[in-house]
Design an enzyme around this catalytic site. Sequence first.
Site, PDB file in Angstrom:
ATOM      1  N   GLU A 107      -7.576   1.430  -6.379  1.00  0.00           N
ATOM      2  CA  GLU A 107      -6.309   0.867  -6.854  1.00  0.00           C
ATOM      3  C   GLU A 107      -6.575  -0.133  -7.993  1.00  0.00           C
ATOM      4  OE1 GLU A 107      -3.650   1.100  -2.772  1.00  0.00           O
ATOM      5  OE2 GLU A 107      -4.710  -0.752  -3.216  1.00  0.00           O
ATOM      6  N   LYS A 125       6.928  -8.783   2.581  1.00  0.00           N
ATOM      7  CA  LYS A 125       5.632  -8.957   1.894  1.00  0.00           C
ATOM      8  C   LYS A 125       5.629 -10.145   0.930  1.00  0.00           C
ATOM      9  CE  LYS A 125       4.246  -4.764   3.400  1.00  0.00           C
ATOM     10  NZ  LYS A 125       3.956  -3.675   2.510  1.00  0.00           N
TER      11      LYS A 125
END
Length: 223
Positions: A107, A125
């Site tokens: 990523e 989050k």
Amino acid sequence: MTQDEMKQAVAHAARDYVAAHLPVGAILGVGTGSTANYFIDALTPMKDRLGGVIASSEATHQRLAGHGMLVLDLNDVEHIGIYVDGADEIDESLAMIKGGGGALTREKIVAAVADTFVCICDASKHVATLGRFPLPVEVIPMARAHVARQLSQLGGTPKLREGFITDNGNLILDVHGLRINQPTTLESQIDGIAGVVSNGLFARRGADVLLLATSSAVKVVKR
Ligand SMILES: O=C[C@H](O)[C@H](O)[C@H](O)COP(=O)(O)O
């Protein structure tokens, strides 16, 4: 709205963002995880507008290919217009913790190549200070004990992710108990430990755009 419904809502918002901002024929980077999976599903109807996709993990590669997308090798690509991915935590400056699914290294590589990083999250989050979520660190197997000792000296409690091997053949240490007030500094410190492949702090290259799903709407936050 349930958390899953928020993930689906933000995935659709990301699809719309890509449709509006990525030129036809350009290349899109695609992240890993449950939110990214919803994004892949939402993206499928517009796959013919893309020049191809770059996957950030084997799991994402398989899902993209299964949906009939053209999955390219990063070594054959110079330019990724937009990278869309989830996160485990994101703060006000759009620095993130990622790697809950163990895909942090690939990523980070895809994010480094992309012009624009679009983070897609549900409101759970979004945090004031990173660190409640254990920080994943990808480690070369022979260095596991050494890296764990060094991480303890930085104030965290590293725990081996049992039975897990990354796509790159390495281990993950999840570091508990860190209160991360200076994410950029800590990211560099951890990367400096011999045997560390990468760590899940995305602060030096944070997100450029956050699409944040709340129970009533998807908010757009820009760095
Ligand atoms: O390695 C996994 C990735 O960093 C994910 O982006 C992150 O764990 C968030 O995943 P999810 O969307 O499933 O919460």
